[in-house]
Scaffold this motif. Structure first.
Motif, mmCIF file in Angstrom:
data_model
loop_
_atom_site.group_PDB
_atom_site.id
_atom_site.type_symbol
_atom_site.label_atom_id
_atom_site.label_comp_id
_atom_site.label_asym_id
_atom_site.label_seq_id
_atom_site.Cartn_x
_atom_site.Cartn_y
_atom_site.Cartn_z
ATOM 1 N N LYS A 1 4.051 6.396 -4.908
ATOM 2 C CA LYS A 1 5.220 7.003 -5.547
ATOM 3 C C LYS A 1 6.521 6.731 -4.799
ATOM 4 C CE LYS A 1 2.368 10.828 -7.279
ATOM 5 N NZ LYS A 1 2.184 12.303 -7.282
ATOM 6 N N ARG B 1 7.177 -2.007 -6.775
ATOM 7 C CA ARG B 1 6.555 -1.956 -8.100
ATOM 8 C C ARG B 1 5.370 -0.997 -8.044
ATOM 9 N NH1 ARG B 1 7.950 -6.979 -6.593
ATOM 10 N NH2 ARG B 1 5.890 -7.396 -5.724
ATOM 11 N N SER B 2 4.561 -1.010 -9.065
ATOM 12 C CA SER B 2 3.382 -0.143 -9.075
ATOM 13 C C SER B 2 2.458 -0.558 -7.944
ATOM 14 C CB SER B 2 2.651 -0.255 -10.415
ATOM 15 O OG SER B 2 3.459 0.229 -11.460
ATOM 16 N N TYR B 3 1.947 0.421 -7.207
ATOM 17 C CA TYR B 3 0.997 0.143 -6.145
ATOM 18 C C TYR B 3 0.035 1.313 -6.012
ATOM 19 C CZ TYR B 3 3.652 3.214 -2.938
ATOM 20 O OH TYR B 3 4.266 4.276 -2.335
ATOM 21 N N GLN B 4 -1.072 1.047 -5.342
ATOM 22 C CA GLN B 4 -2.096 2.061 -5.162
ATOM 23 C C GLN B 4 -2.384 2.255 -3.682
ATOM 24 O OE1 GLN B 4 -5.370 0.477 -7.483
ATOM 25 N NE2 GLN B 4 -4.739 1.602 -9.318
ATOM 26 N N ALA C 1 -2.094 6.733 -6.954
ATOM 27 C CA ALA C 1 -0.932 5.901 -7.277
ATOM 28 C C ALA C 1 0.183 6.148 -6.274
ATOM 29 C CB ALA C 1 -0.457 6.200 -8.690
ATOM 30 N N THR D 1 -1.954 -5.293 -9.202
ATOM 31 C CA THR D 1 -1.386 -4.148 -8.492
ATOM 32 C C THR D 1 -1.860 -4.143 -7.041
ATOM 33 O OG1 THR D 1 -1.331 -2.847 -10.518
ATOM 34 C CG2 THR D 1 -1.234 -1.638 -8.433
ATOM 35 N N GLN E 1 8.489 3.905 -4.704
ATOM 36 C CA GLN E 1 9.188 2.691 -5.129
ATOM 37 C C GLN E 1 10.678 2.758 -4.807
ATOM 38 O OE1 GLN E 1 6.973 4.327 -6.934
ATOM 39 N NE2 GLN E 1 5.428 2.885 -7.691
#
Length: 818
Positions: free
Chosen positions: A289, A275-278, A287, A228, A291
């Motif tokens: 939001k 995609r999912s990222y932080q 997290a 991630t 995307q």
């Protein structure tokens, strides 16, 4: 901002205006003659002197020119000029009106520069008003008050004669209580390009449209299988969201015929957001939001550049600072290899994300400033074209016109020289409507003047604006480019075509010396220490990757992070750049530290030999291999490891596991010995810090050997005595049985007693313990055991205080609790 003048001057009118104004002048002639014949009073003379002095002083009324449409009029158009007037003085202005002043055509690009710099109303250079009904009147304008104006004039009433660039002035004329006569209290100047019909030979114009941002991604990634991505902040989401800077650049540029210049790092960063990222800010991780926003932006960009008519130029990954590298980094070993790596990955990144093949033949130094070292570095990674700027690669041959952009500068390299006036036209504060309008008109005027310089000589001009234009700058750029592409003197072409255009033989091809490089730009460069730090990080990465079973999880993110540490976007942000580089180095150091030797406490060796275990712990999620564990005795004359001063074992540890390796030691003398455990890579490079501990050796002395030998001798003698006594007892028993012949009645009883091994004493009591005790107790009550399987062991070296020796490495080991 416009500045005021205190009285309205008069200049000779153009031929078409002369007849219209002759009547007015003749009507006022007798009165003027009478006035001239009267001697001027001292007070009147002082007032006129003051008025002349104030003509070049501070402004009374500020004029803001907020819009001018159309920017490049043609026959049949009506020009509308809108804006506002603000009274900056302390007195109310009365009897005021705003009017337009259209002057004669300007001659040359320098004349445009001079007109743009002039301030205040000046007799002669500033023409008379168009006048008539094309004014807007104000009965009064109080101090500090602003009022809007809008004036529309048909082009046919402006008396525009030949094609060219006309100076357009917007002025306010009025009176004050202190000076109760009409005077020009404020003026603003701009330019009106006039090319009503298509030019016989149009200039080929290339406009670069940059999609470049700052660094957003950290070197850190998640430990999950997807790795991630981790962002420094959520600023990129703001830029690509509707209305954001990058969203505006994409939306505005999609309708224009421009060459897209992309930083592949921007594409990779936005792609990571899909995609999912932080987002990590200090010690706080949240997290991401956005995307959907990232997917929409990339989808729109992909559709825009899918048009085969649009050219995509990819800069090296993260847009490395070529000038910094040339001036401060090229002498640091390995620095140039980063540029080559960044260039190699650029094309694959763009193709993977946008599904188009970009052009990677161009290098773009900061602000197009070049010198020989910059050109050499820029072309070292494979580019054969360098985007320079005309204020760096200056004309020295006295040309009276602007030459084409392409210049052969030797070594098979082409300098594509962008026009500095056009390239810097939108660098100011374009959020103000007045600044934006003036910038658009000056841009168009300069462009038309280029075409008019040599009408029969077609040239190719390149415009390379600032790398990261703001929203307002992008909007102004789009307005100007749209007007240019709708005009009658310019045709669009892409950057590759401009680079291939026939060079002007009279244009300069000499690259300026290093001393000519602007000091203001040199102060913004990355220092040598930055490249040294980058190289240290690269060395750590090279050492780390050889032990990994899945190198891509580390090499790819850190390779790109190292590229980002060299980005041009760090110019003017030295502190942030240093923080980023330190973060990359620190995180890599933390990762390498997850594969380490467990610290050992001091040990005691009470024998001739023993095994010493050393534990390797791997807290990475992937396995490690190609490691060697070496255990070294600092005093091999006292303690040997294996057969020498040191011994080695190959290491292979699964992810999140540990492995213990046992080394055989042998003592030669008493005393403390320092032992060092160190991990090495297969190529002999030390990996991680060593672990040192002390082994206290207590060797077996001769006195101890005598004591042990004496004890062994006593045991042997005791055993021999037991054996002889038992033989004697058996012989006596056999002799007694032969002498004692039992009668018939007692035979059975005697036989039974003999078989059971019992004896009767004098009182008739049965003793069953004598033989047993004799079998167990030796002389002097010493305990012995039966011979055969239970015979006593021969004494040997004392049992070591460590685990039994094993020369084979243990298995992958148990899972490490984290």
């Amino acid at each position: 901002m416009a500045e005021a003048a205190d009285f309205q001057g008069m200049s000779p009118s153009p031929a078409r205006r002369w007849l219209r104004r002759t009547g007015t002048l003749l009507a006022g002639a007798p009165l003027l003659a009478g006035v001239l014949q009267l001697p001027a009073s001292p007070a009147a003379h002082a007032a006129q002197t003051a008025a002349v002095a104030d003509a070049t002083g501070s402004g009374t009324v500020d004029i803001s020119l907020d819009s001018l449409t159309p920017s490049a009029p043609t026959d049949g158009d009506t020009i509308t000029v809108s804006g506002s007037v603000t009274n900056k003085g302390k007195q109310t202005v009365t009897g005021a009106h705003v009017g337009l002043r259209v002057g004669p055509t300007l001659q040359g690009r320098v004349a445009i520069d001079d007109a743009e710099k002039r301030s205040g109303f000046q007799l002669g250079p500033d023409p008379l008003e168009v006048g008539g009904k094309y004014v807007e009147k104000f009965s009064k304008l109080a101090a500090g008050v602003s009022q809007h104006f809008s004036i529309s004039v048909p082009v046919k009433d402006l008396n525009l004669d030949s094609d060219g660039v006309y100076q357009l002035g917007v002025s306010l004329t009025g009176q004050t209580a202190a000076q109760p006569w009409d005077q020009v209290l404020g003026i603003e100047r701009t330019f009106l390009p006039w090319q009503p019909a298509g030019a016989d030979t149009k200039t080929k114009t290339t406009y670069l449209w940059p999609l470049i941002s700052t660094v957003h991604l950290r070197a850190e990634t998640g430990s999950d299988a997807q790795q991630t991505p981790v962002f420094q902040n959520d600023d990129l989401a703001k830029e690509i969201s509707p209305g954001g800077r990058l969203d505006q650049l994409l939306s505005l540029g999609s309708d224009l015929d421009v060459t897209w210049v992309l930083d592949p790092d921007l594409l990779a960063s936005v792609d990571a957001m899909t995609r999912s990222y932080q987002i990590k800010n200090g010690n706080t991780t949240t997290a991401g939001k956005n995307q959907a926003v990232a997917k929409a932006w990339l989808d729109k960009l992909e559709k825009t550049v899918a048009d085969k008519e649009k050219e995509v130029v990819a800069l090296p990954f993260a847009d490395p600072d070529l000038a910094s590298l040339a001036h401060n980094g090229k002498d640091v070993t390995g620095s140039l290899s980063h540029l080559k790596d960044a260039t190699d990955v650029a094309s694959s990144t763009v193709q993977t994300i946008l599904h188009v093949k970009p052009n990677t033949d161009f290098a773009w130094p900061a602000e197009g400033a070049v010198d020989p070292s910059i050109v050499k570095v820029a072309t070292s990674a494979g580019a054969d074209k360098v985007i320079a700027r005309s204020d760096s690669l200056r004309e020295t041959g006295g040309l009276t016109y602007t030459p084409s952009a392409a210049r052969p500068i030797g070594g098979g390299t082409t300098a594509v020289v962008a026009d500095s006036r056009l390239s810097t036209a939108f660098e100011g504060d374009m959020a103000k409507a007045d600044n934006s309008t003036l910038a658009v008109q000056e841009f168009l005027a300069q462009s038309l003047m280029v075409d008019l310089q040599e009408p029969s000589n077609q040239r190719s001009i390149v415009v390379a604006p600032q790398r990261t234009p703001s929203v307002s700058q992008a909007q102004t750029m789009a307005t100007a480019v749209r007007a240019l592409q709708d005009g009658n003197w310019s045709d669009s072409q892409n950057l590759s075509a401009a680079a291939k255009a026939k060079p002007d033989p009279s244009a300069t091809t000499k690259v300026p010396s290093a001393s000519s490089y602007p000091s203001s730009l040199r102060k913004q460069e990355l220092p040598r220490s930055a490249f040294e730090q980058i190289q240290r990080t690269q060395g750590m990465l090279d050492n780390f990757k050889v032990v990994l079973t899945d190198k891509s999880r580390v090499v790819t993110p850190f390779g790109r992070a190292i590229d980002r540490g060299m980005s041009t976007s760090w110019r003017g942000r030295a502190d942030q750049a240093a923080t980023f580089r330190e973060g990359v180095e620190s995180y890599l150091d933390d990762l390498t530290g997850l594969v380490r030797l467990i610290d050992k406490s001091d040990a005691k060796l009470s024998g001739r030999s023993a095994t010493i275990p050393v534990t390797v712990q791997n807290n990475l999620v992937q396995g490690v291999h190609h490691l060697v564990l070496r255990l070294t005795s600092q005093q091999p004359t006292r303690l040997k490891i294996g057969d020498d001063a040191f011994d080695e074992r190959p290491i292979q540890v699964a992810g999140e596991h540990s492995q213990s390796v046992k080394f055989t030691t042998s003592a030669k003398a008493n005393g403390p010995v320092t032992v060092v455990a160190q991990l090495f890579t297969d190529d002999g490079q030390a990996y991680g810090p060593p672990v040192k501990f002390e082994v206290k050796v207590t060797e077996i002395t001769p006195t101890v050997m005598l004591v042990i030998g004496g004890g062994v001798l006593l045991l042997v003698l005791a055993g021999f005595r037991m054996y002889t006594q038992r033989k004697r007892a058996a012989a006596r028993q056999a002799e007694e049985e032969q002498e004692d012949t039992p009668d018939t009645e007692g035979g059975a009883e005697g036989d039974t007693e003999a078989l059971n091994g019992v004896n009767k004493d004098a009182e008739g009591t049965v003793d069953t313990t004598e033989d047993t005790e004799r079998s167990k107790d030796g002389p002097d009550g010493e305990s012995t055991t039966e011979s055969g399987a239970d015979d006593p062991e021969h004494p040997s070296d004392p049992t070591p205080d460590t685990a039994p020796e094993s020369t084979d490495p243990s298995g992958t080991g148990e899972r490490v609790d984290r």
